[in-house]
Design a protein around this motif. Structure first.
Motif, PDB file in Angstrom:
ATOM      1  N   HIS A 155       0.868  -1.279   0.012  1.00 26.70           N
ATOM      2  CA  HIS A 155       0.250   0.151  -0.092  1.00 26.70           C
ATOM      3  C   HIS A 155       0.763   1.121  -0.099  1.00 26.70           C
ATOM      4  O   HIS A 155       1.840   1.219   0.864  1.00 26.70           O
ATOM      5  N   GLU A 157       0.886   5.716  -1.383  1.00 26.11           N
ATOM      6  CA  GLU A 157       0.194   6.982  -1.877  1.00 26.11           C
ATOM      7  C   GLU A 157       1.278   8.076  -2.112  1.00 26.11           C
ATOM      8  O   GLU A 157       2.219   8.099  -0.988  1.00 26.11           O
ATOM      9  N   ASN A 189      -1.971  -1.317  -3.371  1.00 24.98           N
ATOM     10  CA  ASN A 189      -3.417  -0.703  -2.753  1.00 24.98           C
ATOM     11  C   ASN A 189      -4.455  -1.771  -3.188  1.00 24.98           C
ATOM     12  O   ASN A 189      -5.545  -1.178  -3.839  1.00 24.98           O
ATOM     13  N   GLU A 195     -15.078   1.355  -2.578  1.00 31.55           N
ATOM     14  CA  GLU A 195     -14.879   2.990  -2.196  1.00 31.55           C
ATOM     15  C   GLU A 195     -15.832   3.838  -3.119  1.00 31.55           C
ATOM     16  O   GLU A 195     -16.015   3.188  -4.235  1.00 31.55           O
ATOM     17  N   GLU A 197     -16.224   7.980  -4.226  1.00 30.70           N
ATOM     18  CA  GLU A 197     -15.981   9.498  -4.233  1.00 30.70           C
ATOM     19  C   GLU A 197     -17.298  10.138  -3.789  1.00 30.70           C
ATOM     20  O   GLU A 197     -17.901  10.154  -4.723  1.00 30.70           O
ATOM     21  N   ALA A 202     -11.497  13.191  -4.847  1.00 27.11           N
ATOM     22  CA  ALA A 202     -10.892  13.085  -3.584  1.00 27.11           C
ATOM     23  C   ALA A 202     -10.045  12.024  -3.167  1.00 27.11           C
ATOM     24  O   ALA A 202      -9.145  12.378  -2.400  1.00 27.11           O
ATOM     25  N   ARG A 203      -9.821  11.057  -3.850  1.00 24.26           N
ATOM     26  CA  ARG A 203      -8.837   9.989  -3.847  1.00 24.26           C
ATOM     27  C   ARG A 203      -7.732  10.135  -4.773  1.00 24.26           C
ATOM     28  O   ARG A 203      -6.961   9.245  -4.920  1.00 24.26           O
ATOM     29  N   GLN A 206      -4.864   7.837 -10.263  1.00 18.17           N
ATOM     30  CA  GLN A 206      -4.405   6.444  -9.964  1.00 18.17           C
ATOM     31  C   GLN A 206      -3.490   6.029 -11.234  1.00 18.17           C
ATOM     32  O   GLN A 206      -4.103   5.932 -12.219  1.00 18.17           O
ATOM     33  N   ARG A 212      -1.572   5.778  -6.087  1.00 16.51           N
ATOM     34  CA  ARG A 212      -2.408   7.256  -5.841  1.00 16.51           C
ATOM     35  C   ARG A 212      -1.747   8.341  -5.744  1.00 16.51           C
ATOM     36  O   ARG A 212      -0.575   8.298  -4.905  1.00 16.51           O
ATOM     37  N   HIS A 214      -1.539  12.442  -5.037  1.00 16.92           N
ATOM     38  CA  HIS A 214      -2.396  13.771  -4.730  1.00 16.92           C
ATOM     39  C   HIS A 214      -1.717  14.828  -4.914  1.00 16.92           C
ATOM     40  O   HIS A 214      -0.296  15.101  -4.472  1.00 16.92           O
TER      41      HIS A 214
END
Length: 273
Positions: A155, A157, A189, A195, A197, A202-203, A206, A212, A214
């Motif tokens: 996992h 991000e 991940n 999930e 959004e 918001a996530r 990808q 992920r 951001h």
């Protein structure tokens, strides 16, 4: 190499990064600035040294890139450092390659197709070209540490934070980091729940491998990146912070020197260290 100095054109010379590069090139014993290109028409014709607050360099700010490239190449082996804008970087780099000037590119935001086209063109021209999403040695070390960690964590991000004048998102550095994580050949991940959004994005974005990314854009920031790994009972965070663009200059000067010996396009500072 001979004792002849490397001739350098800075494209985007009046931007924050461009000004720092002009100063670094002017101070380097083995380089000579021969061109300063910018789209700011209010300063055309003025001495770039005086504009950025150092001694006069007898190099006027110009906005005709092709004429400057031709003049630079006619004087000897030349390098163009591009720190402009995603909208113009592809055409600028292609023009440099066409005129036999070796590009060192700090501008990010080109598409995969554009990079592939430039790589093919560089190969055909047997001309070196460096695409460097981040010139910081510290970022290279972060990426290497992230690559090692990726073998043990499923996992991860990425959060990248930049000043609010940066035109592209996610940053080229974050994209490059995600590409390096993909080298471990696994999907990250794995979903734990289904999930949804409540607000689009918001996530974050990808990658195909599930990483992920951001993006944050705020005044007061320069360039920052976190790579956050998670596993049961632990979080492993790698972070690099830039407080002054001077940190990029050793990587810029190294890239100018190394591109002279290349015959193709190379992507990433880690490839020439």
């Amino acid at each position: 190499m001979s004792d002849q100095k490397i001739l350098v054109v800075v494209n985007g010379a009046l931007g924050k990064m461009g000004r720092a590069i002009v100063k670094a090139v002017a101070a380097a014993d083995d380089m000579t600035l021969v061109g300063a290109i910018d789209r700011n028409l209010t300063l055309i014709g003025q001495d770039i040294g005086e504009v950025i607050g150092i001694e006069p360099l007898e190099i006027p700010v110009m906005n005709d890139l092709e004429a400057t490239l031709v003049a630079a190449q006619s004087e000897g082996t030349a390098v163009m450092v591009d720190v402009t804008h995603p909208d113009s970087v592809y055409s600028s780099v292609r023009a440099a390659l066409a005129y036999g000037v070796r590009p060192v590119v700090g501008t990010t935001g080109m598409s995969a197709k554009q990079i592939k086209d430039l790589a093919d063109f560089a190969d055909k021209a047997s001309t070196g070209c460096l695409l460097i999403p981040n010139f910081s040695i510290g970022m290279v070390l972060l990426q290497q540490a992230a690559l090692q960690a990726a073998a043990y964590f499923d996992h991860v991000e990425i959060i990248e934070l930049h000043h609010n004048q940066k035109a592209d998102a996610p940053s080229g550095t974050a994209v490059k980091t995600a590409q390096m994580l993909a080298e471990v050949n696994k999907n990250f991940n794995p979903p734990q729940v289904e999930e949804s959004e409540k607000m689009t994005g918001a996530r974050g974005s990808q990658t195909d491998e599930g990483v992920r990314i951001h993006s944050v854009r705020l005044p007061g920031l320069v360039a920052h990146q976190e790579v956050i790994f998670g596993a049961a009972g632990q979080v492993y965070t790698l972070r690099h912070d830039t407080s002054d663009r001077v940190c990029y200059m050793p990587g810029v000067l190294l890239s100018i020197r190394r591109v002279l010996s290349l015959k193709s396009l190379i992507y990433g500072l880690d490839k020439i260290l």
